[in-house]
Write an enzyme that holds these catalytic residues in place. Sequence first.
Site, short mmCIF file in Angstrom:
data_model
loop_
_atom_site.label_atom_id
_atom_site.label_comp_id
_atom_site.label_asym_id
_atom_site.label_seq_id
_atom_site.Cartn_x
_atom_site.Cartn_y
_atom_site.Cartn_z
N HIS A 72 38.11 37.99 30.68
CA HIS A 72 39.49 37.76 30.71
C HIS A 72 40.50 36.89 30.97
CE1 HIS A 72 39.52 42.08 29.42
NE2 HIS A 72 38.80 41.63 28.62
N TYR A 200 49.35 46.62 31.60
CA TYR A 200 49.85 47.08 33.22
C TYR A 200 51.79 47.59 31.47
CZ TYR A 200 46.52 45.45 35.98
OH TYR A 200 44.67 45.61 36.63
N PRO A 292 45.75 51.08 42.93
CA PRO A 292 45.15 50.72 41.81
C PRO A 292 45.20 49.77 41.53
CG PRO A 292 44.60 52.59 41.66
CD PRO A 292 45.51 52.29 42.98
N LYS A 296 42.70 45.17 43.45
CA LYS A 296 42.13 44.25 44.23
C LYS A 296 40.61 44.78 45.39
CE LYS A 296 44.68 41.10 43.67
NZ LYS A 296 43.32 40.13 42.80
N TYR A 384 46.99 37.80 41.47
CA TYR A 384 46.08 38.63 40.78
C TYR A 384 44.00 38.31 40.31
CZ TYR A 384 44.39 42.56 36.81
OH TYR A 384 43.64 42.91 35.93
C1 PHB Z 1 40.16 49.97 35.42
O1 PHB Z 1 40.16 49.51 34.78
O2 PHB Z 1 39.47 51.34 36.13
C2 PHB Z 1 41.08 48.72 36.36
C3 PHB Z 1 41.49 47.77 36.16
C4 PHB Z 1 42.77 46.95 36.80
C5 PHB Z 1 43.69 47.32 37.97
C6 PHB Z 1 43.09 49.07 38.21
C7 PHB Z 1 41.76 49.69 37.37
O3 PHB Z 1 44.20 47.43 37.54
#
Ligand code: PHB
Length: 389
Positions: A72, A200, A292, A296, A384
């Site tokens: 990505h 997000y 989450p 990280k 990130y």
């Molecule tokens: C996930 O796909 O489980 C996931 C992806 C990004 C995040 C947290 C969890 O920031």
Amino acid sequence: MRTQVAIIGSGPSGLLLGQLLSNAGIDNVILDRVGREYILGRIRAGVLEAGTVQLLQQAGAGARMQAEGLVHDGIDLAFAGRHHRIDLKSLTGSPVTVYGQTELTRDLMDHREATGGRTIYDASDATPHDFDTARPFVTYDKDGTTHRIECDFIAGCDGFHGICRATVQDRGIRNFEKIYPFGWLGILADIPPVHHELIYANSERGFALCSQRSRTRSRYYLQVPLTDTAEAWSDAAFWDELRRRIPADVAERLVTGPSIEKSIAPLRSFVAEPLRFGSLFLVGDAGHIVPPTGAKGLNLAASDVHYLFEGLQGFYGEKSEAGIDAYSGRALARIWKASRFSWSMTTLLHKFPDSGAFGQKIQEAELDYLVHSTAASAALAENYVGLPY
Ligand code: PHB
Ligand code: APR
């Protein structure tokens, strides 16, 4: 039994460290309280920094990730009914790879088996001993017998609830902790992702995340009160709430389907200092937890492993203790920066109980600044994709 490095915990930290050590000719044994299938039943995040990808390849377990991982180049931030792309690749030169932690763990386990590494599953009551002397050892119980492993070093890769950090609680360890007043309700479903990259989303109703595991498997999350239970959330209620929290054009494209997993995870920031006690090292979740939001957790486990592996390689190869002496400081410097980033993403994107309409407006203003300022976008992107080791 005798080995050079006894590793407690067969999660990503223990497996990655074990494989790098084995490849370098450093003998190691991994112990886990539970079995392989139990470990592979855990569903966790799935965004890998370039450094994590590189370490997995260095371990020799990167082939399937290379073939099946989704690269990505960006992420979307959604707020106030709109969404904006942060072009990670053009801002930093680096993409991220979406590949589930469960799959990464499976690949490491398979590779360990194929290369003859020793893992003892279902080992109960593992205990580190005498790690402040020159003769540390680990004991564990299995099949009704207590066993003993003599070693040079003990790697505590046993996660947040493990025994290693608990063992050093009265030895001057400092614990820094922040608990957030909400959790994440996650759903896994065999449906195509709503977007080719992650979204997000900040909304007046709370945070949402559109993530994925593959082109046919999606992972979605909703911020929920800690008093909620996963059982009380029907699939239909989940999809309805998700649609309300993401921009309308995205909600229209959402394909829904039956969940194959649904659970609630609390959000916590936690760092223990130091990460070394004589010949015992804390690695990964055993030493720190991040919420989450910045993806990280696994990536910090990987950078800890990198620093510890370098230290152990220096010890056995060049007979130098400089690397193991530097482990705690080097790892913590990166851990604190990732903890700051995870906290700031969490603060920016979630609805806090006491922040009200003013707080919502401030978040939207910050997000608007972030997506329109190249400097601010670059700072987010840099964190990130992962700060350098
Ligand atoms: C996930 O796909 O489980 C996931 C992806 C990004 C995040 C947290 C969890 O920031
Ligand atoms: N004895 C032996 N093994 C133990 C003990 C114990 N007392 N306690 C825990 N374990 C094992 C667990 O069964 C688990 O398999 O240690 C392992 C720890 O694995 P993880 O919790 O996955 O921790 P880690 O390997 O550091 O991985 C970090 O996992 O939680 C995510 O966000 C985190 O992605 C990050 C990654």
